[in-house]
Design a protein around this motif. Structure first.
Motif, PDB file in Angstrom:
ATOM      1  N   GLU A 180      43.683  42.615  43.551  1.00 29.91           N
ATOM      2  CA  GLU A 180      42.483  41.809  43.320  1.00 29.91           C
ATOM      3  C   GLU A 180      42.299  41.502  41.836  1.00 29.91           C
ATOM      4  O   GLU A 180      42.007  40.354  41.460  1.00 29.91           O
ATOM      5  N   LEU A 181      42.467  42.508  41.000  1.00 30.29           N
ATOM      6  CA  LEU A 181      42.315  42.281  39.557  1.00 30.29           C
ATOM      7  C   LEU A 181      43.314  41.243  39.063  1.00 30.29           C
ATOM      8  O   LEU A 181      42.967  40.327  38.307  1.00 30.29           O
ATOM      9  N   GLY A 182      44.574  41.372  39.492  1.00 27.27           N
ATOM     10  CA  GLY A 182      45.602  40.425  39.065  1.00 27.27           C
ATOM     11  C   GLY A 182      45.314  39.016  39.523  1.00 27.27           C
ATOM     12  O   GLY A 182      45.493  38.039  38.770  1.00 27.27           O
ATOM     13  N   SER A 183      44.861  38.873  40.753  1.00 29.70           N
ATOM     14  CA  SER A 183      44.535  37.551  41.288  1.00 29.70           C
ATOM     15  C   SER A 183      43.418  36.891  40.488  1.00 29.70           C
ATOM     16  O   SER A 183      43.489  35.708  40.145  1.00 29.70           O
ATOM     17  N   VAL A 184      42.383  37.668  40.170  1.00 29.60           N
ATOM     18  CA  VAL A 184      41.235  37.118  39.453  1.00 29.60           C
ATOM     19  C   VAL A 184      41.616  36.687  38.038  1.00 29.60           C
ATOM     20  O   VAL A 184      41.274  35.586  37.596  1.00 29.60           O
ATOM     21  N   VAL A 185      42.321  37.540  37.303  1.00 30.68           N
ATOM     22  CA  VAL A 185      42.630  37.190  35.908  1.00 30.68           C
ATOM     23  C   VAL A 185      43.633  36.053  35.815  1.00 30.68           C
ATOM     24  O   VAL A 185      43.656  35.308  34.823  1.00 30.68           O
ATOM     25  N   GLN A 186      44.485  35.885  36.838  1.00 25.41           N
ATOM     26  CA  GLN A 186      45.405  34.756  36.818  1.00 25.41           C
ATOM     27  C   GLN A 186      44.687  33.445  37.118  1.00 25.41           C
ATOM     28  O   GLN A 186      44.915  32.432  36.456  1.00 25.41           O
ATOM     29  N   ALA A 187      43.813  33.469  38.114  1.00 25.52           N
ATOM     30  CA  ALA A 187      43.243  32.223  38.624  1.00 25.52           C
ATOM     31  C   ALA A 187      42.088  31.690  37.784  1.00 25.52           C
ATOM     32  O   ALA A 187      41.825  30.488  37.789  1.00 25.52           O
ATOM     33  N   LEU A 188      41.396  32.557  37.078  1.00 21.87           N
ATOM     34  CA  LEU A 188      40.176  32.163  36.390  1.00 21.87           C
ATOM     35  C   LEU A 188      40.303  32.327  34.881  1.00 21.87           C
ATOM     36  O   LEU A 188      41.137  33.092  34.394  1.00 21.87           O
ATOM     37  N   SER A 189      39.451  31.628  34.160  1.00 25.37           N
ATOM     38  CA  SER A 189      39.357  31.839  32.713  1.00 25.37           C
ATOM     39  C   SER A 189      38.791  33.226  32.466  1.00 25.37           C
ATOM     40  O   SER A 189      38.146  33.818  33.347  1.00 25.37           O
ATOM     41  N   PRO A 190      38.995  33.798  31.273  1.00 21.87           N
ATOM     42  CA  PRO A 190      38.427  35.121  30.997  1.00 21.87           C
ATOM     43  C   PRO A 190      36.923  35.200  31.238  1.00 21.87           C
ATOM     44  O   PRO A 190      36.431  36.181  31.806  1.00 21.87           O
ATOM     45  N   ARG A 191      36.203  34.179  30.840  1.00 24.84           N
ATOM     46  CA  ARG A 191      34.752  34.208  31.055  1.00 24.84           C
ATOM     47  C   ARG A 191      34.417  34.200  32.539  1.00 24.84           C
ATOM     48  O   ARG A 191      33.579  34.977  33.009  1.00 24.84           O
ATOM     49  N   GLU A 192      35.059  33.321  33.301  1.00 27.61           N
ATOM     50  CA  GLU A 192      34.811  33.261  34.744  1.00 27.61           C
ATOM     51  C   GLU A 192      35.228  34.562  35.426  1.00 27.61           C
ATOM     52  O   GLU A 192      34.544  35.050  36.323  1.00 27.61           O
ATOM     53  N   ALA A 193      36.380  35.097  35.012  1.00 29.41           N
ATOM     54  CA  ALA A 193      36.864  36.348  35.590  1.00 29.41           C
ATOM     55  C   ALA A 193      35.900  37.487  35.308  1.00 29.41           C
ATOM     56  O   ALA A 193      35.591  38.299  36.191  1.00 29.41           O
ATOM     57  N   SER A 194      35.413  37.553  34.079  1.00 33.32           N
ATOM     58  CA  SER A 194      34.467  38.601  33.704  1.00 33.32           C
ATOM     59  C   SER A 194      33.204  38.523  34.549  1.00 33.32           C
ATOM     60  O   SER A 194      32.728  39.533  35.089  1.00 33.32           O
TER      61      SER A 194
END
Length: 266
Positions: free
Chosen positions: A209-223
């Motif tokens: 899940e963490l890998g999917s989020v940081v790949q797909a989104l900008s750092p701000r969106e992921a955060s």
């Protein structure tokens, strides 16, 4: 990295369902060296004021020493160790003076111009390196349950829900000297992401899940998404949480179109 790149980054901080905030986070950019950044996570422990003072001391020490750091002449690994050792010493002296028991985890990562990277940690605040959505490496917790995992007595999943999952074997401010673990990455690559966070965040996510989020989104969106989902999954019992994300991206003018799929976070 031989070719140009840019760093995009974001931090997140939330007190969760606690009455007070003992986590601290910072992403420091070097005043004289473009592309040189220092990420800091500190998860304080020790009562209402003791834990916060310990975490604040980690950030204060990091800022002071990073200001004097010269990436062309100084050793990055030595900088991180000096930050950790000096913060540990001051936290111990604070405990003697105030009769408190302030402690803190520490997780530091330094990116030098050109992409060389150094890590250091003590405790269970983690640092991850992802390449795309795939985990390349992460820190190993200094905790009682991690020792049980290493001995084959628990799985990672069982450790997450163990009643003693918050018992640390190393952190700042303790009478025994902390065990600092270091990592050197010769060169980050375009597509890499560094994610550092306290246990109040990583406890609620799988690595996938963490890998999917940081790949797909900008750092701000992921955060923002990770904080939101951690709060939701905590169900009213969430700890303080903190995170810092740094993403290595192509220069703006050459950034390719990239398709990525975000794993749904239920």
């Amino acid at each position: 990295m031989d070719k140009g790149y840019r760093l995009s980054a974001a931090t997140g901080l939330h007190k969760g369902d606690r009455d007070y905030q003992q986590d601290q986070v910072a992403l420091l950019t070097h005043a004289r060296a473009s592309g040189c950044v220092l990420g800091v996570i500190a998860d304080g422990m020790g009562g209402r004021t003791g834990g916060r003072k310990a975490a604040d001391q980690v950030l204060l020490t990091a800022r002071q020493l990073f200001e004097r750091y010269d990436p062309d002449a100084d050793d990055g690994a030595a900088l991180l160790r000096q930050i950790a050792q000096e913060a540990h010493l001051v936290i111990k002296l604070t405990a003697i003076a105030a009769e408190q028991e302030p402690h803190s985890t520490i997780a530091l990562f330094l990116v030098n111009p050109g992409g060389e990277c150094f890590w250091l940690h003590a405790g269970d605040s983690r640092i991850h390196q992802f390449r795309g959505a795939q985990l390349v490496r992460r820190t190993t917790d200094h905790s009682y349950v991690q020792q049980l995992v290493a001995q084959g007595q628990l799985t990672e999943e069982e450790a997450n829900d163990h009643p003693q999952s918050n018992v640390l074997t190393s952190c700042l401010g303790t009478e025994p000297e902390p065990n600092f673990t270091s990592q050197h990455i010769a060169s980050l690559q375009i597509g890499d992401t560094l994610l550092s966070c306290s246990d109040g965040l990583w406890h609620y996510f799988s690595i996938e899940e963490l890998g999917s989020v940081v790949q797909a989104l900008s750092p701000r969106e992921a955060s923002e998404l990770l904080v939101e989902k951690a709060r939701e999954r905590a169900g009213g019992g969430g700890d303080n949480l903190s995170l810092v994300i740094v993403k290595v991206e192509p220069p703006v003018e050459t950034k390719p179109q990239r398709r990525s799929t975000l794993v749904p976070l239920n």
